[in-house]
Enzyme design. Structure first.
Site, PDB file in Angstrom:
ATOM      1  N   TRP A 177       2.589 -26.061 132.821  1.00  0.00           N
ATOM      2  CA  TRP A 177       2.412 -26.690 131.519  1.00  0.00           C
ATOM      3  C   TRP A 177       2.525 -28.211 131.586  1.00  0.00           C
ATOM      4  O   TRP A 177       3.425 -28.750 132.215  1.00  0.00           O
ATOM      5  CB  TRP A 177       3.507 -26.212 130.555  1.00  0.00           C
ATOM      6  N   GLU A 222       6.845 -24.265 105.989  1.00  0.00           N
ATOM      7  CA  GLU A 222       7.489 -22.954 105.878  1.00  0.00           C
ATOM      8  C   GLU A 222       9.009 -23.035 105.791  1.00  0.00           C
ATOM      9  O   GLU A 222       9.673 -22.060 105.470  1.00  0.00           O
ATOM     10  CB  GLU A 222       7.157 -22.105 107.122  1.00  0.00           C
ATOM     11  N   LYS A 282      -2.555 -26.235 129.995  1.00  0.00           N
ATOM     12  CA  LYS A 282      -2.184 -25.357 131.109  1.00  0.00           C
ATOM     13  C   LYS A 282      -2.984 -25.753 132.347  1.00  0.00           C
ATOM     14  O   LYS A 282      -4.144 -25.405 132.474  1.00  0.00           O
ATOM     15  CB  LYS A 282      -2.438 -23.897 130.747  1.00  0.00           C
ATOM     16  N   THR A 316       0.460 -24.682 103.957  1.00  0.00           N
ATOM     17  CA  THR A 316       0.539 -25.414 105.220  1.00  0.00           C
ATOM     18  C   THR A 316      -0.724 -26.263 105.318  1.00  0.00           C
ATOM     19  O   THR A 316      -1.764 -25.886 104.766  1.00  0.00           O
ATOM     20  CB  THR A 316       0.607 -24.447 106.425  1.00  0.00           C
TER      21      THR A 316
HETATM   22  P1  ADP Z   1       1.025 -28.187 109.817  1.00  0.00           P
HETATM   23  O1  ADP Z   1       1.665 -27.083 110.600  1.00  0.00           O
HETATM   24  O2  ADP Z   1      -0.121 -27.704 109.069  1.00  0.00           O
HETATM   25  O3  ADP Z   1       0.815 -29.458 110.601  1.00  0.00           O
HETATM   26  P2  ADP Z   1       3.564 -28.979 108.796  1.00  0.00           P
HETATM   27  O4  ADP Z   1       3.637 -30.320 108.200  1.00  0.00           O
HETATM   28  O5  ADP Z   1       4.325 -27.893 108.188  1.00  0.00           O
HETATM   29  O6  ADP Z   1       2.064 -28.612 108.736  1.00  0.00           O
HETATM   30  O7  ADP Z   1       3.896 -29.137 110.334  1.00  0.00           O
HETATM   31  C1  ADP Z   1       4.937 -28.534 111.010  1.00  0.00           C
HETATM   32  C2  ADP Z   1       4.838 -28.874 112.466  1.00  0.00           C
HETATM   33  O8  ADP Z   1       4.992 -30.271 112.680  1.00  0.00           O
HETATM   34  C3  ADP Z   1       5.888 -28.251 113.329  1.00  0.00           C
HETATM   35  O9  ADP Z   1       5.592 -26.923 113.654  1.00  0.00           O
HETATM   36  C4  ADP Z   1       5.870 -29.166 114.558  1.00  0.00           C
HETATM   37  O10 ADP Z   1       4.832 -28.808 115.453  1.00  0.00           O
HETATM   38  C5  ADP Z   1       5.544 -30.504 113.976  1.00  0.00           C
HETATM   39  N1  ADP Z   1       6.770 -31.310 113.874  1.00  0.00           N
HETATM   40  C6  ADP Z   1       7.505 -31.532 112.781  1.00  0.00           C
HETATM   41  N2  ADP Z   1       8.533 -32.352 113.056  1.00  0.00           N
HETATM   42  C7  ADP Z   1       8.466 -32.653 114.364  1.00  0.00           C
HETATM   43  C8  ADP Z   1       9.255 -33.452 115.276  1.00  0.00           C
HETATM   44  N3  ADP Z   1      10.315 -34.148 114.892  1.00  0.00           N
HETATM   45  N4  ADP Z   1       8.858 -33.502 116.565  1.00  0.00           N
HETATM   46  C9  ADP Z   1       7.769 -32.836 116.986  1.00  0.00           C
HETATM   47  N5  ADP Z   1       6.999 -32.080 116.191  1.00  0.00           N
HETATM   48  C10 ADP Z   1       7.338 -31.985 114.897  1.00  0.00           C
END
Ligand code: ADP
Length: 540
Positions: A440, A330, A435, A185
């Site tokens: 929120w 993941e 918050k 990640t």
């Molecule tokens: P990291 O968690 O390290 O940034 P990732 O690239 O795996 O790496 O990121 C996943 C996260 O990206 C998701 O948990 C979410 O928060 C965000 N994400 C992915 N796609 C979208 C989307 N279409 N809209 C909003 N958030 C998104």
């Protein structure tokens, strides 16, 4: 009762073999700025076999970790196929990681071999003294490699190494549950954690990605793969395109708006995938230097929420449909895709395009409340998004992380709602939500609304401590060049668009929003800058 069906394992090598057999003439274009190289799927399959033979001769054996440290190009694609298919494990290293994170992931994965681009050798050289597992480096591209000499690793030129190798390889027959690839990640919210994909998960993920209600990839498509191959498998495109016979366009290090516009003009892709920050840069470039975008049937955006203004902007100015997807490292990553339902009118279409989409075949999604109760799909109940499916990780490499799992579901750390039509909307990341007085405020919605203002190029919103309300939003804004919008004007703009108490009273103009290694807004950096007094905050 047992079925009578053959028990054929789902392997990465089957994707390679099928693509070369059924769509041997489909092409992989690699854009080097001045030159564009071209390889047919048959050539990619042959070169993958040559790479596997070379790696085998070097002593790479089953389960060895072979890392890539590369931009998107045909050699990276060859590693995507050769490494898993010979029984080794591909580990895509993020070239934008900080040195300490990079050495952490190399050591954690115990990479023995690295395939690296000549352009990024200085970055690799910074960590090699701390990564004793690395025995050899295969270099893509020509140039001076002396920077690696002090570290006692064997150095090979990729092209010379594979040149005289046989063009076929007896791909390993193995259990489809074996490791094919691993990815960490990007650590937006903590230390990188390793995820290990199987052959089976990769195969099924790719099938779902090409299916009709997903991207509907087929042999008339040409996919521009902007998302880096180290960012969650380039969202599965390198495998999906081979399955579908779709041409691929690899932009190497030319990820800025001007060269991307040039690639589009020259190679006319039908779809493309990238994060919103890339789409935003390209969009503003195209407004001044337009190119013909009629080649696209869609562009896909993921990794962060795509702002409404951007989705509308592409649609209205260039007739290009931007489709959002949601996923994580993941989750391989594809889980949801915002394809509007059949037969909806224009305004309603936009309503769906603004969501993160509907679960694709093979995945399940739900939102769960604070007490662990599953919340209704009513579009209002906000809870943590949990996901499940054959290409969603069930654990982390070298880490228990029991808190990340809930009875077989992966907890995503995202807060979301799901509506009656089963479309999911990301409210915020749990760690980013603000918050204020017990209520929120969605940082995502606020920043996307600010970015809808004509004078704004980028905006990121973070929570900062507040005596009265515990936390209040701070808006960090990058103005377009020549724009002079004041905080008071932005507040007025927000007044008719969000709840009154959401409107920030703290504003800060910056020249650039810091970005993570995969191009998302880096709120961790912004929060640190704010708490250490490095931001010039005005109250309005
Ligand atoms: P990291 O968690 O390290 O940034 P990732 O690239 O795996 O790496 O990121 C996943 C996260 O990206 C998701 O948990 C979410 O928060 C965000 N994400 C992915 N796609 C979208 C989307 N279409 N809209 C909003 N958030 C998104």
């Amino acid at each position: 009762m047992k079925s009578t069906m053959q028990d054929q394992p789902l392997l990465v090598s089957s994707i390679l073999k099928y693509g070369a057999y059924a769509y041997g003439d489909s092409e992989v274009f690699t854009y080097h700025g001045d030159v564009i190289s071209k390889h047919s799927f048959i050539e990619i399959a042959e070169r993958s076999a040559q790479l596997a033979n070379a790696l085998h001769d070097l002593g790479v054996s089953q389960d060895d970790r072979v890392a890539t440290f590369s931009f998107n190009h045909n050699q990276h694609l060859e590693a995507y196929y050769a490494v898993p298919s010979m029984g080794a494990v591909l580990h895509t290293l993020n070239i934008r990681l900080f040195a300490d994170q990079l050495s952490f992931v190399i050591n954690d994965a115990e990479d023995s071999t690295v395939i690296a681009d000549i352009e990024v050798l200085p970055l690799l050289a910074r960590v090699l003294k701390d990564t004793p597992s690395v025995k050899r480096v295969l270099i893509v591209g020509s140039g001076d490699t002396s920077i690696l000499e002090p570290f006692g690793v064997e150095i090979f030129d990729y092209e010379s190494l594979i040149e005289n190798q046989p063009k076929s390889y007896q791909w390993m027959e193995m259990d489809e549950r074996s490791a094919a690839a691993m990815c960490y990640t990007s650590g937006t919210t903590g230390n990188p954690k390793g995820v290990v994909y199987s052959h089976r998960s990769t195969y099924l993920h790719s099938l779902s990605a090409i299916s009709g209600n997903s991207l509907g990839l087929n042999s008339t498509d040409r996919a521009l793969i902007i998302v880096p191959m180290f960012h969650a498998n380039a969202w599965g495109m390198p495998y999906a395109c081979f399955m579908a016979g779709a041409d691929m366009v690899m932009p190497t290090r030319f990820l800025q708006a001007a060269p991307l516009a040039d690639v589009i003009a020259k190679l006319r892709p039908t779809l493309a995938s990238g994060v919103p920050t890339i789409w935003n840069d390209l969009y503003h470039f195209l407004l001044t230097y337009p190119v013909d975008m009629s080649c696209f049937r869609l562009i896909s955006s993921g990794g962060a929420a795509a702002p409404e203004a951007l989705i509308r902007g592409y649609e209205d100015n260039f007739g290009v449909h931007m489709i959002q997807g949601w996923g994580m490292t993941e989750t391989s990553p594809l889980v949801t895709l915002a394809m509007p339902p059949h037969g909806v009118g224009e305004e309603d279409r936009l309503k769906y395009l603004l969501t993160a989409g509907k679960a694709v075949i093979g995945t399940e999604i739900r939102v769960v409340g604070k007490e662990g109760e599953v919340l209704p799909n009513d579009g209002r109940s906000i809870g943590e998004l949990e996901v499940k499916g054959p290409w969603i990780t069930g654990s982390y490499y070298h880490s228990d992380s029991l808190e990340s799992f809930d009875d077989g579901w992966l907890r995503t750390g995202d807060m979301a709602t799901i509506d009656e039509d089963k479309y999911m909307r990301i409210v915020d990341r749990t760690k980013d939500v603000i918050k204020s007085g017990g209520e929120w405020v969605s940082s995502v919605e606020l920043e996307n609304t600010i970015m809808a203002h004509d004078g704004v190029l980028e905006a990121a919103v973070i929570g900062v401590p507040d005596e009265k309300w515990d936390e209040r939003p701070l808006a960090c804004v990058v103005l377009k060049s020549g724009s002079e919008v004041t905080p008071a004007e932005l507040k007025e703009f927000l007044a008719s668009r969000v709840a009154k108490w959401w409107i920030p009273e703290r504003w800060c103009y910056v020249t650039e929003i810091p970005k993570t290694s995969v191009g998302k807004f880096d709120k961790k950096v912004l929060r640190k800058d704010a708490s250490e007094g490095r931001l010039e905050i005005v109250k309005a």
